[in-house]
Design a protein around this motif. Structure first.
Motif, PDB file in Angstrom:
ATOM      1  N   GLY A 151       0.802  -1.210   0.000  1.00  0.00           N
ATOM      2  CA  GLY A 151       0.000   0.000   0.000  1.00  0.00           C
ATOM      3  C   GLY A 151       0.834   1.258   0.000  1.00  0.00           C
ATOM      4  O   GLY A 151       2.034   1.237   0.286  1.00  0.00           O
ATOM      5  N   PRO A 152       0.224   2.389  -0.292  1.00  0.00           N
ATOM      6  CA  PRO A 152       0.952   3.658  -0.359  1.00  0.00           C
ATOM      7  C   PRO A 152       1.349   4.202   0.997  1.00  0.00           C
ATOM      8  O   PRO A 152       2.263   5.018   1.091  1.00  0.00           O
ATOM      9  CB  PRO A 152      -0.028   4.588  -1.069  1.00  0.00           C
ATOM     10  CG  PRO A 152      -1.381   4.021  -0.746  1.00  0.00           C
ATOM     11  CD  PRO A 152      -1.189   2.535  -0.691  1.00  0.00           C
ATOM     12  N   SER A 153       0.652   3.783   2.079  1.00  0.00           N
ATOM     13  CA  SER A 153       0.958   4.309   3.400  1.00  0.00           C
ATOM     14  C   SER A 153       0.414   3.371   4.461  1.00  0.00           C
ATOM     15  O   SER A 153      -0.388   2.469   4.181  1.00  0.00           O
ATOM     16  CB  SER A 153       0.364   5.711   3.584  1.00  0.00           C
ATOM     17  OG  SER A 153      -1.057   5.664   3.486  1.00  0.00           O
ATOM     18  N   GLY A 154       0.862   3.591   5.701  1.00  0.00           N
ATOM     19  CA  GLY A 154       0.393   2.768   6.809  1.00  0.00           C
ATOM     20  C   GLY A 154       1.237   3.015   8.036  1.00  0.00           C
ATOM     21  O   GLY A 154       1.984   3.997   8.119  1.00  0.00           O
ATOM     22  N   CYS A 155       1.148   2.095   8.999  1.00  0.00           N
ATOM     23  CA  CYS A 155       1.933   2.195  10.223  1.00  0.00           C
ATOM     24  C   CYS A 155       2.420   0.804  10.600  1.00  0.00           C
ATOM     25  O   CYS A 155       1.650  -0.162  10.567  1.00  0.00           O
ATOM     26  CB  CYS A 155       1.110   2.792  11.355  1.00  0.00           C
ATOM     27  SG  CYS A 155       2.060   3.073  12.871  1.00  0.00           S
ATOM     28  N   ALA A 156       3.705   0.692  10.924  1.00  0.00           N
ATOM     29  CA  ALA A 156       4.304  -0.590  11.308  1.00  0.00           C
ATOM     30  C   ALA A 156       5.323  -0.340  12.406  1.00  0.00           C
ATOM     31  O   ALA A 156       6.313   0.351  12.184  1.00  0.00           O
ATOM     32  CB  ALA A 156       4.965  -1.259  10.106  1.00  0.00           C
ATOM     33  N   LYS A 157       5.085  -0.884  13.581  1.00  0.00           N
ATOM     34  CA  LYS A 157       6.040  -0.722  14.683  1.00  0.00           C
ATOM     35  C   LYS A 157       7.308  -1.525  14.428  1.00  0.00           C
ATOM     36  O   LYS A 157       8.387  -1.185  14.900  1.00  0.00           O
ATOM     37  CB  LYS A 157       5.407  -1.154  16.000  1.00  0.00           C
ATOM     38  CG  LYS A 157       4.161  -0.351  16.370  1.00  0.00           C
ATOM     39  CD  LYS A 157       4.429   1.154  16.369  1.00  0.00           C
ATOM     40  CE  LYS A 157       3.182   1.937  16.738  1.00  0.00           C
ATOM     41  NZ  LYS A 157       3.400   3.405  16.667  1.00  0.00           N
ATOM     42  N   LYS A 158       7.180  -2.619  13.680  1.00  0.00           N
ATOM     43  CA  LYS A 158       8.308  -3.376  13.160  1.00  0.00           C
ATOM     44  C   LYS A 158       7.984  -3.749  11.722  1.00  0.00           C
ATOM     45  O   LYS A 158       6.808  -3.817  11.344  1.00  0.00           O
ATOM     46  CB  LYS A 158       8.564  -4.635  13.989  1.00  0.00           C
ATOM     47  CG  LYS A 158       9.078  -4.387  15.389  1.00  0.00           C
ATOM     48  CD  LYS A 158       9.409  -5.702  16.085  1.00  0.00           C
ATOM     49  CE  LYS A 158       9.990  -5.443  17.478  1.00  0.00           C
ATOM     50  NZ  LYS A 158      10.332  -6.719  18.171  1.00  0.00           N
ATOM     51  N   ILE A 159       8.993  -3.978  10.943  1.00  0.00           N
ATOM     52  CA  ILE A 159       8.776  -4.359   9.550  1.00  0.00           C
ATOM     53  C   ILE A 159       9.031  -5.851   9.436  1.00  0.00           C
ATOM     54  O   ILE A 159      10.169  -6.315   9.599  1.00  0.00           O
ATOM     55  CB  ILE A 159       9.712  -3.564   8.613  1.00  0.00           C
ATOM     56  CG1 ILE A 159       9.443  -2.057   8.776  1.00  0.00           C
ATOM     57  CG2 ILE A 159       9.503  -3.997   7.168  1.00  0.00           C
ATOM     58  CD1 ILE A 159      10.418  -1.175   8.008  1.00  0.00           C
ATOM     59  N   VAL A 160       7.965  -6.609   9.201  1.00  0.00           N
ATOM     60  CA  VAL A 160       8.036  -8.072   9.192  1.00  0.00           C
ATOM     61  C   VAL A 160       7.745  -8.574   7.780  1.00  0.00           C
ATOM     62  O   VAL A 160       6.696  -8.253   7.198  1.00  0.00           O
ATOM     63  CB  VAL A 160       7.041  -8.687  10.185  1.00  0.00           C
ATOM     64  CG1 VAL A 160       7.175 -10.213  10.189  1.00  0.00           C
ATOM     65  CG2 VAL A 160       7.274  -8.132  11.589  1.00  0.00           C
ATOM     66  N   CYS A 161       8.653  -9.354   7.240  1.00  0.00           N
ATOM     67  CA  CYS A 161       8.450  -9.904   5.899  1.00  0.00           C
ATOM     68  C   CYS A 161       7.326 -10.938   5.926  1.00  0.00           C
ATOM     69  O   CYS A 161       7.349 -11.861   6.749  1.00  0.00           O
ATOM     70  CB  CYS A 161       9.737 -10.543   5.389  1.00  0.00           C
ATOM     71  SG  CYS A 161       9.551 -11.261   3.732  1.00  0.00           S
TER      72      CYS A 161
END
Length: 395
Positions: A95-105
């Motif tokens: 997506g074009p935007s969002g929120c992630a406290k960690k980036i998980v594959c």
């Protein structure tokens, strides 16, 4: 048209009075060379700092085969990475935007912190690797007056350096305090990316092809070019327009307290090398970029920003601005399609440029310097970019 200032002359261009040849607007090999030598080393705008206010907020930008993500870090900074897992190359964030406290594959659960460090590795003992060397691949990030830019490859001037000649003009608009007004729009166009930029900086067509702008600005439209930035401008005249939306805009546009008198009713446009523009109005600020997709396809990406202002007159002015420029965009869409179609004719090679077409002259000069083969009026034989005489030169 106001007097135009000539661009810098760091390199003497023997073809200064001519456009780029038509073949460079459709040739696949030239397109690949442009991506490598022009687009990848250039700054691309992603969003504004206000679009990523909280820890973990991110925006992505996809272009020229890359996906880039910018994210707000735990210390309040902004980091940029390619949106690619270091394990198997999977795309990480959707997506074009969002929120992630960690980036998980989503493929194998490799986990990255917001600073790009690899912090989670399932079955760690089965890998012969040093996690500290397998963090996300960084991209260069610059924040200029609140806007976030990324660059895949370095080497050229910063955005601040490019805009330095115009900092005093931009400062009153309080870019750093802007927030999104509307949403990002994506508009595909069946034309080469240069045709979009050429049209943006072309001042001669305003009086011919944009009757609305002619009514609003009279004979006051001007163009000038510095080394990395084109500037266009036009004051809104006092004489009421014959068009209802234009006349209403003239009427409702209220005084803007933070702007000096000379900018109260002035529209100003800045095009940054090679494919980004800011449309600066008293009522709002738009950014626009034209992203190359293929030799004959471009994706126009744009969004409007504004300062808080609850006045009914300002709300009306912003709506009317949109109506006016929607018509301008429709006219430009037809114009660039005509040019792309006409360039397919074998009868057309290059066109003469007026001395007043300083922005187009400057752009063509830079392209000819970076890609010397563009000095040839007819397309060279295939494979030219891999031959010794096709060596690229850098600014």
């Amino acid at each position: 048209m106001a007097e135009a200032k000539p661009a810098g002359q760091a390199w003497s261009d023997p073809d200064a009075g001519w456009s780029l040849p038509a073949w460079t607007y459709s040739d696949p090999e030239f397109f690949d060379a442009e991506v490598a030598r022009v687009i990848r080393p250039s700054w691309q705008i992603v969003c504004h700092e206000s679009d990523v206010p909280a820890t973990g907020d991110f925006h992505t930008l996809d272009y020229v085969g890359e996906s880039v993500v910018v994210v707000r870090t735990r210390d309040g900074g902004i980091n940029g990475f390619t949106n690619v897992c270091r394990h198997r190359g999977a795309r990480l964030l959707d997506g074009p935007s969002g929120c992630a406290k960690k980036i998980v594959c989503p493929y194998h659960a490799w986990t990255y912190d917001l600073d790009g460090r690899l912090t989670g590795l399932p079955m760690r003992e089965t890998y012969a690797l040093d996690p500290s060397k397998h963090g996300l691949a960084p991209v260069e990030v610059e924040i200029w007056r609140g806007f976030i830019f990324v660059r895949l490859e370095g080497g050229g001037p910063s955005v601040a350096e490019m805009m330095a000649p115009y900092e005093a003009e931009v400062a009153p608009y309080r870019f750093e305090e802007l927030s999104a007004f509307g949403r990002v729009t994506l508009r595909p166009r069946p034309v080469n990316w240069k045709n979009v930029g050429d049209n943006y900086s072309d001042g001669l067509h305003i009086a011919v092809a944009h009757p609305g702008l002619k009514r609003l600005m009279g004979k006051g439209y001007g163009v000038e070019a510095s080394e990395y930035v084109d500037k266009m401008w036009g004051p809104i005249v006092e004489r009421p327009s014959a068009d209802l939306s234009e006349r209403a805009y003239q009427h409702f546009l209220p005084p803007v307290p933070h702007l000096p008198p000379e900018r109260q009713r002035l529209w100003t446009y800045f095009k940054l090398w090679p494919n980004i523009a800011f449309d600066i109005y008293p009522d709002q600020i738009d950014f626009m970029q034209w992203l190359p997709v293929s030799p004959t396809e471009t994706l126009i990406r744009e969004i409007a920003y504004c300062l808080p202002d609850g006045r009914r007159e300002m709300k009306a002015a912003r709506y009317l601005n949109w109506r006016i420029n929607r018509q301008v965009n429709a006219e430009d869409t037809t114009l660039i399609a005509r040019v792309q179609q006409g360039m397919a004719s074998q009868s057309f090679t290059v066109g003469p440029l007026s001395e007043q077409e300083v922005a187009l002259r400057n752009f063509c000069r830079k392209i000819r310097h970076i890609l010397p083969e563009s000095r040839q009026h007819r397309a060279p034989l295939p494979g030219w970019s891999r031959r010794p005489h096709g060596v690229f030169l850098n600014d």
